[in-house]
Design a protein around this motif. Structure first.
Motif, PDB file in Angstrom:
ATOM      1  N   THR A 135       0.758  -1.381   0.391  1.00 18.60           N
ATOM      2  CA  THR A 135      -0.147   0.147   0.017  1.00 18.60           C
ATOM      3  C   THR A 135       0.980   1.120   0.456  1.00 18.60           C
ATOM      4  O   THR A 135       0.193   2.369  -0.384  1.00 18.60           O
ATOM      5  N   PHE A 136       1.679   1.277   0.620  1.00 18.46           N
ATOM      6  CA  PHE A 136       3.003   2.473   0.782  1.00 18.46           C
ATOM      7  C   PHE A 136       3.923   2.332  -0.549  1.00 18.46           C
ATOM      8  O   PHE A 136       3.921   3.999  -1.199  1.00 18.46           O
ATOM      9  N   GLN A 137       3.631   1.520  -1.175  1.00 16.35           N
ATOM     10  CA  GLN A 137       5.128   1.358  -2.175  1.00 16.35           C
ATOM     11  C   GLN A 137       3.933   2.091  -3.843  1.00 16.35           C
ATOM     12  O   GLN A 137       3.982   2.554  -4.314  1.00 16.35           O
ATOM     13  N   THR A 138       2.113   2.337  -3.374  1.00 18.50           N
ATOM     14  CA  THR A 138       0.794   2.293  -4.062  1.00 18.50           C
ATOM     15  C   THR A 138       0.938   3.804  -4.260  1.00 18.50           C
ATOM     16  O   THR A 138       1.217   4.888  -4.931  1.00 18.50           O
ATOM     17  N   VAL A 139       1.122   4.028  -2.686  1.00 21.38           N
ATOM     18  CA  VAL A 139       1.407   5.558  -2.804  1.00 21.38           C
ATOM     19  C   VAL A 139       2.168   6.839  -3.266  1.00 21.38           C
ATOM     20  O   VAL A 139       2.551   7.716  -4.062  1.00 21.38           O
ATOM     21  N   LEU A 140       3.470   6.161  -3.112  1.00 21.71           N
ATOM     22  CA  LEU A 140       4.571   6.648  -3.698  1.00 21.71           C
ATOM     23  C   LEU A 140       4.925   6.006  -4.956  1.00 21.71           C
ATOM     24  O   LEU A 140       4.928   7.249  -5.679  1.00 21.71           O
ATOM     25  N   ASP A 141       4.041   5.328  -6.225  1.00 17.84           N
ATOM     26  CA  ASP A 141       4.262   5.404  -7.273  1.00 17.84           C
ATOM     27  C   ASP A 141       2.758   6.241  -7.992  1.00 17.84           C
ATOM     28  O   ASP A 141       3.052   6.592  -8.900  1.00 17.84           O
ATOM     29  N   THR A 142       1.324   6.199  -7.571  1.00 13.09           N
ATOM     30  CA  THR A 142       0.439   6.699  -7.628  1.00 13.09           C
ATOM     31  C   THR A 142       0.533   8.442  -7.432  1.00 13.09           C
ATOM     32  O   THR A 142       0.484   9.469  -7.904  1.00 13.09           O
ATOM     33  N   TYR A 143       1.149   9.318  -6.233  1.00  9.85           N
ATOM     34  CA  TYR A 143       1.443  10.476  -5.894  1.00  9.85           C
ATOM     35  C   TYR A 143       2.563  11.348  -5.385  1.00  9.85           C
ATOM     36  O   TYR A 143       2.700  10.683  -4.396  1.00  9.85           O
ATOM     37  N   PRO A 144       3.827  11.064  -6.337  1.00 13.60           N
ATOM     38  CA  PRO A 144       5.286  11.464  -6.282  1.00 13.60           C
ATOM     39  C   PRO A 144       5.229  12.480  -5.619  1.00 13.60           C
ATOM     40  O   PRO A 144       6.110  13.611  -5.249  1.00 13.60           O
TER      41      PRO A 144
ATOM     42  N   PRO B 171       2.344  16.057  -0.881  1.00  6.88           N
ATOM     43  CA  PRO B 171       3.340  16.329   0.782  1.00  6.88           C
ATOM     44  C   PRO B 171       3.257  15.499   1.356  1.00  6.88           C
ATOM     45  O   PRO B 171       4.640  15.471   2.681  1.00  6.88           O
ATOM     46  N   ALA B 172       2.078  14.197   1.272  1.00  8.93           N
ATOM     47  CA  ALA B 172       2.622  12.384   1.983  1.00  8.93           C
ATOM     48  C   ALA B 172       3.551  12.327   1.727  1.00  8.93           C
ATOM     49  O   ALA B 172       4.698  10.867   1.990  1.00  8.93           O
ATOM     50  N   PHE B 173       4.171  12.366   0.503  1.00  4.80           N
ATOM     51  CA  PHE B 173       5.284  11.179  -0.478  1.00  4.80           C
ATOM     52  C   PHE B 173       6.586  11.421   0.407  1.00  4.80           C
ATOM     53  O   PHE B 173       6.803   9.779   0.829  1.00  4.80           O
ATOM     54  N   GLY B 174       7.230  12.140   1.167  1.00  4.05           N
ATOM     55  CA  GLY B 174       8.481  11.327   1.602  1.00  4.05           C
ATOM     56  C   GLY B 174       8.252  10.302   3.472  1.00  4.05           C
ATOM     57  O   GLY B 174       8.608   9.416   3.621  1.00  4.05           O
ATOM     58  N   GLU B 175       6.809  11.358   3.434  1.00  7.01           N
ATOM     59  CA  GLU B 175       6.161  10.113   5.464  1.00  7.01           C
ATOM     60  C   GLU B 175       6.119   8.798   4.821  1.00  7.01           C
ATOM     61  O   GLU B 175       6.428   8.056   5.378  1.00  7.01           O
ATOM     62  N   ALA B 176       5.278   8.814   3.470  1.00  7.94           N
ATOM     63  CA  ALA B 176       4.803   7.297   2.866  1.00  7.94           C
ATOM     64  C   ALA B 176       6.364   6.372   3.305  1.00  7.94           C
ATOM     65  O   ALA B 176       6.452   5.215   3.140  1.00  7.94           O
ATOM     66  N   TRP B 177       7.294   7.138   2.242  1.00  9.64           N
ATOM     67  CA  TRP B 177       8.569   6.830   1.866  1.00  9.64           C
ATOM     68  C   TRP B 177       8.651   5.981   3.836  1.00  9.64           C
ATOM     69  O   TRP B 177       9.662   4.957   3.953  1.00  9.64           O
ATOM     70  N   LEU B 178       8.975   6.793   4.549  1.00  7.69           N
ATOM     71  CA  LEU B 178       9.295   6.624   6.392  1.00  7.69           C
ATOM     72  C   LEU B 178       8.853   5.450   6.215  1.00  7.69           C
ATOM     73  O   LEU B 178       9.086   4.884   6.864  1.00  7.69           O
ATOM     74  N   GLU B 179       7.209   5.525   6.577  1.00  5.75           N
ATOM     75  CA  GLU B 179       6.444   4.740   6.910  1.00  5.75           C
ATOM     76  C   GLU B 179       6.897   3.116   6.297  1.00  5.75           C
ATOM     77  O   GLU B 179       6.661   2.148   6.926  1.00  5.75           O
ATOM     78  N   GLN B 180       7.415   3.527   4.761  1.00  6.52           N
ATOM     79  CA  GLN B 180       7.423   2.399   4.184  1.00  6.52           C
ATOM     80  C   GLN B 180       8.784   1.459   4.678  1.00  6.52           C
ATOM     81  O   GLN B 180       8.907   0.337   4.941  1.00  6.52           O
ATOM     82  N   GLY B 181       9.843   2.415   5.172  1.00  4.80           N
ATOM     83  CA  GLY B 181      11.398   1.737   6.003  1.00  4.80           C
ATOM     84  C   GLY B 181      10.856   1.556   7.555  1.00  4.80           C
ATOM     85  O   GLY B 181      11.138   0.125   7.692  1.00  4.80           O
TER      86      GLY B 181
END
Length: 459
Positions: free
Chosen positions: A4-13, A16-26
Motif C-alpha cells: 500500500t505504501f508503494q502504491t502511494v509512492l508510485d501514484t502520488y509522487p 506532501p505525504a510522499f516523504g512520510e509514506a517513504w519513511l513509513e514503508q522503511g
C-alpha cells in the motif's frame, strides 16, 4: 502495508505525504525484521529524492540502524553524509552528535574530531555548544591549548545558560564541577529589593500604575478561581483539597501569562500561600516575557524563580552531612519545584523525591522510630532523609557531586558502573550515562546550580 505504501509512492509522487509514506514503508520493513531492507529504503530516499524534507530523517534512521547492528563504520559514514546533505537541520545535528560520540567511544578520534567540527560549524544552540566543547577537549588532549581555549570560548557563547556552555565557562575558568562560591548569603533587604524590582517592571513593560505594584489587582482579588483557591487552602488540609486549590490557581495563571503585572502579583501571592511550584512558574513566565536570562533580572524576581524555601531545614541538614546547600537547593528545585506533596510517576515523594523503599531503608539507618511512608511528605523528614541519602551516595562514589546526582536519580549501582568506565571526568561521565533521564537530570542540575551560585554566592 508495504504494498500500500508503494502504491502511494508510485501514484502520488508530488503529494506532501510522499516523504512520510517513504519513511513509513522503511519502518514497516524494520518491523518485519528486515533491517537491511529498511536501511536500503531509508538511504534511497536521500539519494533519489534529495529535495524531499524527510530525507534528513531517513538518513538519521539509516545511521541509527547501522549502529544497532554494530556496523560502526557504516553508521559514521551515514551520519557524515547526513551532515553534509542537510546541514543545520535538527536531524543532521542529532546525527552528527550521535556519530561523533560513537566515534569517540570507539577510539576513532580523527573521525570524532571531523564530525564534532562539522557540527560546530553548522549547528546551533545546545548541540553546537556540545560540539565546540568536545572540539576543545580534543585540541587540549593534543596539546593545542590556544585552539582549545578558542573552542571553549565558542562553546560558552553558543548556548548561554545551557549545560555545555556553562561547562565550557568552567573549563575556561579552571573551575571544577559544582565548585561552591567562597560564601553565601540568604538574607536580603526585601523592601529595597521589591522597590528595585518594581522600578524595573515599570521600565521594562511600560507600566503606568502608581503606588506599589505587588498587591493583587481588584480583578485578580475577585476572580472566582482566586476566591475558590484561597477557600480550599483554608478549609482543607488533605492532599485532595490542596490539589484542587492548585488547579484553580493554575487555571488563573494560564489566563494571565501575557500580563506581566499579573504574573508579578501572582508570583508573590502564590509564594505567600506556599504554592511554591506555581509561584516559580509565574516568575519564570515573567522573566521569559522580558526576554532576559534569570541572573539579569532584579534580585527579588530572580529569587522567586530560583528560591531557597525551607532553608531553615536545608542549611542545618546540609551542614550536618557536609553538603553544599546550593547543590541541595538545586536538587530540590529539579526534583519537586519545592512542592512538598509532589509525587512522581515512579512513586518518588516529597521535596527531594524519595522512593518508598529508599525511605524505609533510610529510616532504619537513622533509627527513625515509628516511621510511616506518608511521613516522607513532611518537609522536615524529607530534607533529613534526602540529605542523608545524597551524602551516602556521594561517599560511595569518590565524593564526586555529579556522580552522586546520577546515583541519586539512576541508582548508586548504575552510577558506580558509569564512573568505572569514565573515571573522574565529568564530560566523559555524562557521555557514559546510559539512561537518558539521568543524563538530562545531571545536566539540568548543573545549569540550576550555576544560577543559584550567581544569585546567592559571594566572593
Amino acid at each position: 502495508a508495504i504494498t500500500t505504501f508503494q502504491t502511494v509512492l508510485d501514484t502520488y509522487p508530488t503529494d506532501p505525504a510522499f516523504g512520510e509514506a517513504w519513511l513509513e514503508q522503511g519502518r514497516t520493513l524494520f518491523l518485519s525484521n528486515d533491517v537491511a531492507g529498511a536501511i536500503e529504503k531509508y538511504t534511497a530516499l536521500a539519494t533519489l529524492h534529495p529535495d524531499v524534507p524527510e530525507g534528513a530523517e531517513a538518513l538519521w534512521r539509516a545511521g541509527y540502524l547501522y549502529s544497532t547492528e554494530g556496523n560502526t563504520d557504516a553508521a559514521l559514514g551515514t551520519f557524515d553524509i547526513l551532515g553534509q546533505k542537510y546541514p543545520g537541520t535538527t536531524w543532521a545535528q542529532e546525527g552528527l552528535y550521535m556519530g561523533a560520540t560513537m566515534a569517540y567511544n570507539a577510539g576513532k578520534i580523527g573521525m570524532a574530531a571531523q564530525l564534532f567540527s562539522q557540527l560546530a560549524a553548522t549547528g546551533s544552540g545546545e548541540l553546537q555548544a556540545a560540539a565546540y566543547l568536545w572540539v576543545g577537549r580534543l585540541y587540549q588532549s593534543d596539546g593545542k591549548d590556544d585552539l582549545a581555549r578558542q573552542a571553549y570560548q565558542a562553546a560558552a557563547a553558543a548556548d548561554p545558560g545551557g549545560y555545555y556552555s556553562l561547562r565550557a565557562a568552567d573549563l575556561l575558568a579552571g573551575r571544577a564541577p559544582f565548585t561552591p562560591p567562597p560564601g553565601t548569603v540568604f538574607e536580603f533587604d526585601e523592601a529595597a529589593a521589591l522597590s528595585e524590582a518594581e522600578t524595573w517592571l515599570r521600565a521594562t513593560f511600560n507600566l503606568t500604575q502608581e503606588g506599589p505594584l505587588y498587591p493583587l489587582s481588584a480583578a485578580l482579588e475577585s476572580d472566582p478561581r482566586m476566591v475558590r483557591g484561597r477557600e480550599l487552602m483554608i478549609v482543607g488540609a488533605s492532599t485532595t483539597a490542596y490539589e484542587a486549590a492548585e488547579k484553580e490557581f493554575a487555571a488563573l495563571l494560564s489566563d494571565v501569562e501575557s500580563d506581566a503585572l499579573a504574573l508579578y502579583q501572582l508570583a508573590l501571592t502564590l509564594r505567600d500561600l506556599r504554592l511554591y511550584r506555581l509561584s516559580i512558574e509565574a516568575a519564570a513566565r515573567l522573566i521569559d516575557a522580558a526576554g532576559i536570562d534569570t541572573v539579569q533580572a532584579p534580585g527579588a524576581i530572580a529569587r522567586l524563580r530560583y528560591p531557597v524555601y525551607y532553608r531553615d531545614l536545608v542549611l542545618p541538614a546540609a551542614a550536618e552531612h557536609r553538603l553544599d546547600p546550593l547543590l541541595v537547593f538545586a536538587l530540590i528545585r529539579q526534583e519537586s519545584l519545592f512542592e512538598g506533596f509532589a509525587t512522581s510517576y515512579a512513586a518518588a515523594q516529597g521535596l527531594m523525591q524519595i522512593i518508598p523503599d529508599t525511605g524505609q531503608w533510610i529510616a532504619l539507618q537513622l533509627g527513625w522510630r515509628d516511621y510511616q511512608n506518608n511521613d516522607v511528605y513532611r518537609p522536615y523528614v524529607n530534607v533529613a532523609f534526602g540529605t542523608y541519602y545524597l551524602r551516602y551516595v556521594m561517599d560511595s562514589l569518590d565524593g564526586l557531586p555529579y556522580a552522586a546526582l546520577a546515583g541519586y536519580n539512576g541508582g548508586p549501582g548504575n552510577a558506580a558502573q558509569w564512573l568505572s568506565i569514565s573515571g573522574p571526568d565529568l564530560d566523559l561521565f555524562v557521555q557514559t550515562i546510559s539512561l537518558d533521564e539521568t543524563r538530562t537530570y545531571v545536566r539540568r542540575i548543573y545549569e540550576q546550580y550555576d544560577v543559584y551560585r550567581a544569585l546567592y554566592g559571594v566572593s
